[in-house]
Design a protein around this motif. Structure first.
Motif, short mmCIF file in Angstrom:
data_model
loop_
_atom_site.label_atom_id
_atom_site.label_comp_id
_atom_site.label_asym_id
_atom_site.label_seq_id
_atom_site.Cartn_x
_atom_site.Cartn_y
_atom_site.Cartn_z
N LEU A 168 0.75 -1.05 -0.12
CA LEU A 168 0.11 -0.05 0.13
C LEU A 168 0.89 1.15 -0.12
CD1 LEU A 168 -3.07 -0.80 2.53
CD2 LEU A 168 -3.04 -0.27 0.06
N ALA A 169 1.72 1.18 0.91
CA ALA A 169 3.00 2.43 0.91
C ALA A 169 3.45 2.74 -0.59
CB ALA A 169 3.90 1.96 2.04
N GLN A 170 3.94 1.52 -1.02
CA GLN A 170 4.39 1.61 -2.49
C GLN A 170 3.40 2.17 -3.62
OE1 GLN A 170 5.83 -2.19 -3.54
NE2 GLN A 170 7.71 -1.92 -2.29
N GLN A 171 2.21 1.77 -3.38
CA GLN A 171 1.13 2.15 -4.23
C GLN A 171 1.01 3.73 -4.09
OE1 GLN A 171 -2.54 0.20 -3.97
NE2 GLN A 171 -1.66 -1.58 -5.32
N LEU A 172 0.91 3.89 -2.87
CA LEU A 172 0.61 5.52 -2.38
C LEU A 172 1.74 6.30 -2.95
CD1 LEU A 172 -1.72 6.41 -0.53
CD2 LEU A 172 -0.26 6.54 1.40
N ALA A 173 3.01 5.92 -2.60
CA ALA A 173 4.31 6.43 -3.32
C ALA A 173 3.96 6.76 -4.90
CB ALA A 173 5.48 6.09 -3.15
N GLU A 174 3.58 5.65 -5.44
CA GLU A 174 3.41 5.88 -6.74
C GLU A 174 2.24 6.67 -7.17
OE1 GLU A 174 5.27 4.65 -9.18
OE2 GLU A 174 4.04 4.63 -10.85
N ASN A 175 1.21 6.58 -6.59
CA ASN A 175 0.19 7.44 -6.91
C ASN A 175 0.41 8.88 -6.63
OD1 ASN A 175 -1.43 5.41 -7.30
ND2 ASN A 175 -2.86 5.55 -5.41
N HIS A 176 1.19 9.18 -5.43
CA HIS A 176 1.76 10.52 -5.36
C HIS A 176 2.72 10.88 -6.68
CE1 HIS A 176 2.80 13.98 -2.93
NE2 HIS A 176 4.17 13.71 -3.14
N ARG A 177 3.62 10.08 -6.88
CA ARG A 177 4.38 10.50 -8.02
C ARG A 177 3.79 10.78 -9.46
NH1 ARG A 177 7.43 8.24 -12.33
NH2 ARG A 177 6.22 6.45 -12.12
N LEU A 178 2.56 9.81 -9.51
CA LEU A 178 1.78 9.89 -10.66
C LEU A 178 1.20 11.43 -10.76
CD1 LEU A 178 0.55 6.56 -11.42
CD2 LEU A 178 2.12 7.89 -12.73
N HIS A 179 0.65 11.71 -9.49
CA HIS A 179 -0.01 12.83 -9.36
C HIS A 179 0.64 14.11 -9.50
CE1 HIS A 179 -3.16 15.56 -7.46
NE2 HIS A 179 -2.10 16.16 -6.98
N GLU A 180 1.88 13.94 -9.05
CA GLU A 180 3.20 15.15 -9.01
C GLU A 180 3.15 15.28 -10.86
OE1 GLU A 180 5.50 16.47 -6.68
OE2 GLU A 180 3.58 16.59 -5.94
N ILE A 181 3.14 14.26 -11.66
CA ILE A 181 3.79 14.17 -13.07
C ILE A 181 2.44 14.92 -13.82
CG2 ILE A 181 3.93 12.63 -14.93
CD1 ILE A 181 5.44 10.94 -13.36
N LEU A 182 1.29 14.36 -13.19
CA LEU A 182 -0.06 15.04 -14.00
C LEU A 182 -0.06 16.43 -13.64
CD1 LEU A 182 -2.81 12.37 -13.26
CD2 LEU A 182 -1.91 13.09 -15.37
N HIS A 183 0.12 16.68 -12.24
CA HIS A 183 0.30 18.34 -12.08
C HIS A 183 1.27 18.99 -12.83
CE1 HIS A 183 -0.29 21.77 -9.69
NE2 HIS A 183 0.86 21.91 -9.52
N GLU A 184 2.48 18.35 -13.02
CA GLU A 184 3.50 19.13 -13.73
C GLU A 184 3.04 19.28 -15.10
OE1 GLU A 184 6.99 20.73 -13.45
OE2 GLU A 184 5.72 20.81 -11.56
N GLU A 185 2.49 18.26 -15.48
CA GLU A 185 1.91 18.25 -16.96
C GLU A 185 0.89 19.23 -17.34
OE1 GLU A 185 0.96 14.26 -18.22
OE2 GLU A 185 2.98 13.83 -18.51
N ALA A 186 -0.05 19.48 -16.24
CA ALA A 186 -1.02 20.39 -16.38
C ALA A 186 -0.76 21.59 -16.26
CB ALA A 186 -2.08 20.09 -15.16
N ILE A 187 0.49 22.02 -15.61
CA ILE A 187 0.84 23.59 -15.47
C ILE A 187 2.08 24.04 -16.76
CG2 ILE A 187 0.15 23.42 -13.34
CD1 ILE A 187 3.13 23.51 -12.29
N ARG A 188 2.49 22.91 -17.31
CA ARG A 188 3.41 23.10 -18.11
C ARG A 188 3.29 23.11 -19.53
NH1 ARG A 188 8.18 24.58 -15.28
NH2 ARG A 188 8.10 23.89 -13.42
N ASP A 189 4.03 23.97 -20.33
CA ASP A 189 3.89 23.72 -21.92
C ASP A 189 4.84 22.70 -22.29
OD1 ASP A 189 3.69 24.72 -24.75
OD2 ASP A 189 5.92 25.31 -24.45
N PRO A 190 4.45 21.83 -22.95
CA PRO A 190 4.79 20.54 -23.51
C PRO A 190 6.20 20.59 -24.27
CG PRO A 190 2.65 20.54 -24.62
CD PRO A 190 2.65 21.64 -23.83
N LEU A 191 6.26 21.60 -25.19
CA LEU A 191 7.58 21.84 -26.02
C LEU A 191 8.79 22.50 -25.29
CD1 LEU A 191 8.73 21.76 -28.76
CD2 LEU A 191 7.94 24.17 -28.93
#
Ligand code: GTP
Length: 348
Positions: A168-191
């Protein structure tokens, strides 16, 4: 009478004899008490045992039926053997002997967990064991008596729970990581990986409110690459993309940590500089231009030279809302373009 029933009675008698012939005596114990006691002990599922201390060794003189069945399924003679013979693995024996030495040293009951790893002919099982030294009147420990409870099921459940928790802890860390990535993608210009327009507007609105409350300036700077269409037409869109990426990098390098650098759209960039007056921002822009204008790139073996125009506007004098300030900055940029490009213009 079955052989095993006979052996149990014999074992009780051995124990009775053992305890009655002690010199010095352990206590005022009657043989009938012992028979009663062993009968009761045989009804237990916990393992009960008695070891006689012989110098540095321990001889098993009694164990109840549950232990006998567990340790000795072949029904060979088990009682009477030395512990180091029953536990041939030196490491495992040492652990057992250490616990007995500890109980003898403290002179009272101790409790610990152990397993049958290294024991002869016993399935791997985990026990919670309580042992007590029986001390004779002369102060010597003559017996170690003990009781072991099988906690394998509890241990397995604990282990399974631990593994589940780890998963569960691993899953949580992974979710957190994905959340961070999604957040970064949502606020950044891809190019260019600069902040995007949406994030910039959110930040600017926040900053404008703060600036109003705390009465500090906010300066915006808009930059636009000159004749970018021509560059695209001459060298292709891919080269144009590379220029945009490189230009963004240099822009980021030249700004402070507190500045928010955004790709406003196409070949247009917008920078928010909180706390910076127009004069300070202008001076910094000129310094940056000194190093970076014209900007020369080596892209796909070609030397490309680009120039750019910029406009500056500052709150509160050029606008008190985000919209007003952006419009003022855009107008300043337009002035720079109108004046022949490759320069900085101030709002108002
Ligand atoms: N390679 C590339 N080109 C882009 C991108 N976004 C916009 N452009 C191009 O940028 C060019 C902008 O052209 P204009 O708005 O005419 O501006 P300009 O040619 O720089 O002229 P001035 O700004 O007036 O100096 C257009 O050709 C767009 O296609 C992009 O992501 N990659």
């Amino acid at each position: 009478m079955s052989i095993s029933a006979f052996m149990r009675i014999a074992s009780g008698m051995v124990l009775a004899q053992e305890l009655m012939t002690l010199t010095p005596p352990l206590n005022d114990v009657e043989p009938t008490d012992i028979h009663l006691l062993t009968g009761m002990l045989d009804t237990m599922t916990d393992h009960v045992f008695l070891l006689r201390v012989e110098g540095e060794r321990y001889r098993l003189v009694y164990c109840n039926e549950a232990m006998e069945r567990f340790m000795n399924p072949t029904q060979e003679s088990f009682c009477g053997r030395f512990l180091d013979d029953i536990v041939p693995d030196p490491g495992a024996y040492q652990q057992v002997a250490d616990n007995y030495a500890r109980a003898r040293a403290v002179g009272h009951v101790i409790r610990y967990e152990e397993s049958t790893e290294g024991f002869d002919a016993a399935p791997l099982t985990f026990f919670e064991t309580t042992i007590s030294p029986l001390v004779a009147r002369d102060g010597n420990t003559v017996y170690i008596c003990g009781i072991s409870r099988d906690i394998t099921a509890r241990r397995s459940a604990e282990l399974a729970l631990k593994q589940t928790n780890e998963r569960l802890a691993q899953q949580l860390a992974e979710n957190h990581r994905l959340h961070e990535i999604l957040h970064e993608e949502a606020i950044r210009d891809p190019l260019t990986n600069l902040f995007n327009r949406r994030y910039f507007l959110e930040s600017l609105n926040r900053e404008m409110n703060l600036a109003q409350r705390e009465r500090h300036p906010v300066t915006l700077m808009m930059l636009d690459i000159d004749h970018f269409k021509k560059l695209n037409d001459q060298h292709g869109h891919v080269v144009g993309d590379q220029v945009l990426v490189e230009f963004s990098e240099r822009l980021k390098e030249g700004m402070r940590k507190a500045d928010v650098v955004c790709r406003w759209g196409g070949e247009e960039f917008l920078i928010m500089m909180p706390g910076l007056s127009q004069e300070d921002a202008y001076r910094r822009m000129l310094e940056w231009r000194e190093i970076n204008s014209p900007m020369v790139f080596k892209v796909a073996d070609q030397r490309l030279t680009i120039r750019f125009s910029s406009g500056l506007a500052t709150a509160p004098q050029n606008g008190v809302t985000a919209d007003e300030l952006i419009t003022a900055t855009d107008k300043a940029l337009y002035l720079a373009k109108e004046a022949g490009r490759d320069q900085v213009k101030l709002s108002g």
